[in-house]
Scaffold this active site. Structure first.
Site, PDB file in Angstrom:
ATOM      1  N   ASN A 127       0.806  -1.231   0.000  1.00 52.13           N
ATOM      2  CA  ASN A 127       0.000   0.000   0.000  1.00 52.13           C
ATOM      3  C   ASN A 127       0.839   1.281   0.000  1.00 52.13           C
ATOM      4  O   ASN A 127       0.421   2.285  -0.572  1.00 52.13           O
ATOM      5  CB  ASN A 127      -1.010  -0.005   1.146  1.00 52.13           C
ATOM      6  CG  ASN A 127      -0.385  -0.227   2.494  1.00 52.13           C
ATOM      7  OD1 ASN A 127       0.691  -0.815   2.613  1.00 52.13           O
ATOM      8  ND2 ASN A 127      -1.050   0.235   3.537  1.00 52.13           N
ATOM      9  N   GLU A 225       3.787  -3.670  12.314  1.00 56.87           N
ATOM     10  CA  GLU A 225       2.762  -2.653  12.028  1.00 56.87           C
ATOM     11  C   GLU A 225       1.664  -3.394  11.289  1.00 56.87           C
ATOM     12  O   GLU A 225       1.849  -3.786  10.136  1.00 56.87           O
ATOM     13  CB  GLU A 225       3.312  -1.557  11.108  1.00 56.87           C
ATOM     14  CG  GLU A 225       4.407  -0.710  11.707  1.00 56.87           C
ATOM     15  CD  GLU A 225       3.885   0.362  12.645  1.00 56.87           C
ATOM     16  OE1 GLU A 225       2.654   0.537  12.728  1.00 56.87           O
ATOM     17  OE2 GLU A 225       4.720   1.008  13.288  1.00 56.87           O
ATOM     18  N   GLU A 433       7.180   3.378  14.695  1.00 54.11           N
ATOM     19  CA  GLU A 433       8.021   3.827  13.598  1.00 54.11           C
ATOM     20  C   GLU A 433       8.004   5.351  13.568  1.00 54.11           C
ATOM     21  O   GLU A 433       7.080   5.981  14.069  1.00 54.11           O
ATOM     22  CB  GLU A 433       7.525   3.239  12.271  1.00 54.11           C
ATOM     23  CG  GLU A 433       7.608   1.713  12.312  1.00 54.11           C
ATOM     24  CD  GLU A 433       7.469   1.035  10.959  1.00 54.11           C
ATOM     25  OE1 GLU A 433       6.335   0.953  10.469  1.00 54.11           O
ATOM     26  OE2 GLU A 433       8.498   0.582  10.405  1.00 54.11           O
TER      27      GLU A 433
END
Ligand code: NAD
Ligand code: MN
Length: 457
Positions: A127, A225, A433
């Site tokens: 993505n 994530e 992150e």
């Protein structure tokens, strides 16, 4: 490699297998010996140089990204901009990765060092291909690690192009190894390799759980994530115009292929109809179509599988009794285009309210009080992000405090910044992150304790 815009064949690539992973890991392991002792200021210069080169090539990279991923050029440019900013931010951290001294009395000296982990295996999704590349290699290199990175098989091109710039920046061979391949054939071999000391994964919660299991064998450090189903909350005292724009950014930016997408839109019952009407009106002005066309906001979904999943969920939503405010169909018969879709009058147990759809589909339930809202908003296995829209900041902070989410956006949404940490509560992930926190994922602490003798003079 195919394009999601017209399903055309773009090029052929070699798929890395376990043997290639072996070569890449050995190269990274060898490079680590000198990279970890490189002066921090020298590592910084390499990263600044890489950021400058990406900056110079930003338009080419954005176009490759749109071609391979299907996102609009508007979105690709946003991504590349964040890539440049983030790699510069990491460069600036290289010579600031210090430990601390600890006072345990005059007879001891205690200090800590933050040392790199070694070879890091990094597996990224389709993505945000180049953005995920930057989020992964930036903090790893800044802290002295070397990486073996696998892009998603649907979107390998931008990372491979940037590899050319990695070479041009003079980053020593073996420090960054990009190997395109499948999850099973290539990703899996990275996860199981004993010389890989850390795994960073972005993707589905389902595979994320498998990553933890595979990494357990050699006790690799793991950051994840994963998925999300984030609430975007509208109070009756919001600025309606601004809020509607944030609802759009929340669910239609990047075609909704955003892990933190604001896909559950909770609207206070007193303004439910009014907000939906304004939302519908604003959606009707969005331009969807060929990512390269001027003014297009939403391009194509990235993969045929994902495209089908999104259409299936719309069907499930309709069948379960949700009403269609707008959208609900594919666009055209070539390429993976889906109308921006809002389903409303949803009950909390509908699958379209619970599951991550990962496309331009929002579900819009209502709420009546803060307690009712918190109960509904937190009723999810996920906890990646949340949005709050109100002009009453007192209320916003009170609500923000009670939400189970790693990122809370107030009067904004999907508003990522390279200095602000991002990551999930609950099953949305482990670790953060960007920001200072990202560097914690790539360092381990060595504590040195020295006993001092009383001098004899
Ligand atoms: P995925 O989790 O299967 O793939 C992510 C990455 O992991 C890819 O590079 C893939 O090749 C790799 N991979 C897959 N199986 C693996 C394995 N067994 N071992 C090692 N690596 C493996 O995601 P997907 O199939 O591309 O998408 C499925 C769903 O995941 C989407 O519908 C969406 O809900 C979610 N998703 C979330 C994100 C996110 O940003 N959090 C990104 C992409 C997809
Ligand atoms: Mn592609």
């Amino acid at each position: 490699v195919t394009s999601p815009i017209d399903e055309s064949h773009l090029c052929d690539l070699q798929m890395a297998n376990a043997d290639d992973v072996e070569v890449a890991v050995q190269a990274a392991y060898k490079a680590f010996k000198s990279w970890k002792v490189e002066l921090p200021s020298v590592r910084a210069r390499y990263l600044y140089k890489l950021a400058d080169l990406i900056d110079q090539h930003r338009e080419t990279i954005a176009k490759i990204e749109s071609l391979d991923n299907g996102k609009s050029l508007f979105c690709s440019r946003f991504d590349v901009n964040l890539v440049v900013n983030y790699i510069r931010s990491c460069a600036g951290f290289c010579d600031k990765c210090d430990g601390r001294t600890i006072n345990t009395g005059a007879n001891y000296l205690n200090f800590t060092k933050r040392e790199p982990l070694g070879v890091c295996g990094q597996i990224i999704p389709w993505n945000f291909p180049i953005m995920m590349f930057a989020w992964k290699i930036g903090p790893a290199l800044a802290t002295g690690n070397c990486v073996v990175l696998k892009p998603a098989s649907a979107t390998p091109l931008s990372a491979l192009y940037v590899c050319k710039l990695v070479q041009e920046a003079g980053i020593p061979a073996g420090v960054i190894n990009v190997i395109p391949g499948s999850g099973r054939g290539c990703g899996n071999a990275i996860l199981k390799h004993p010389l890989v000391k850390k795994v960073a994964f972005t993707g589905s919660t389902e595979i994320g759980k498998q990553v933890m299991i595979d990494a357990a064998d050699s006790v690799k450090k793991v950051t994840l994530e994963l998925g999300g189903k984030s609430p975007n909350i509208v109070f009756d005292d919001c600025n309606l115009e601004r809020t509607v724009q944030n609802l759009i950014t929340g669910i239609f930016f990047n075609g909704g292929e955003v892990c933190c997408a604001g896909s559950r839109i909770y609207i206070q019952d007193t303004v439910y109809d009014k907000v939906l009407e304004a939302f519908k009106e604003a959606i009707s002005k969005l331009k969807i179509g060929n990512p390269f066309e001027e003014g297009v906001f939403q391009g194509a979904q990235t993969t045929p599988d994902q495209f089908q999943t999104v259409l299936d969920y719309i069907k499930i939503g309709k069948e379960s009794g949700a009403k269609v405010l707008t959208g609900g169909e594919r666009i055209g018969d070539k390429g993976y285009f889906v109308q921006p879709t809002v389903l409303y009058d949803c009950s909390p147990d509908m699958r379209i309210v619970e599951d991550q759809i990962f496309g331009p589909v929002a579900a819009g339930p209502m709420f009546s009080s803060i307690d009712d809202l918190i109960e509904k908003a937190n009723n999810s296995i996920y906890g990646l992000a949340a949005g709050i829209h109100t002009e009453d900041l007192n209320k916003a902070f009170i609500v923000a405090d009670r939400l189970e989410a790693g990122s809370v956006w107030i009067n904004t949404y999907n508003d990522l910044h390279e200095n602000v940490p991002f990551g999930g509560y609950k099953e949305s992930g482990i670790g953060r992150e960007m920001g200072q926190e990202a560097f914690d994922n790539y360092t381990q602490v060595k504590a040195v304790r020295v006993k001092l003798n009383t001098p004899s003079i």
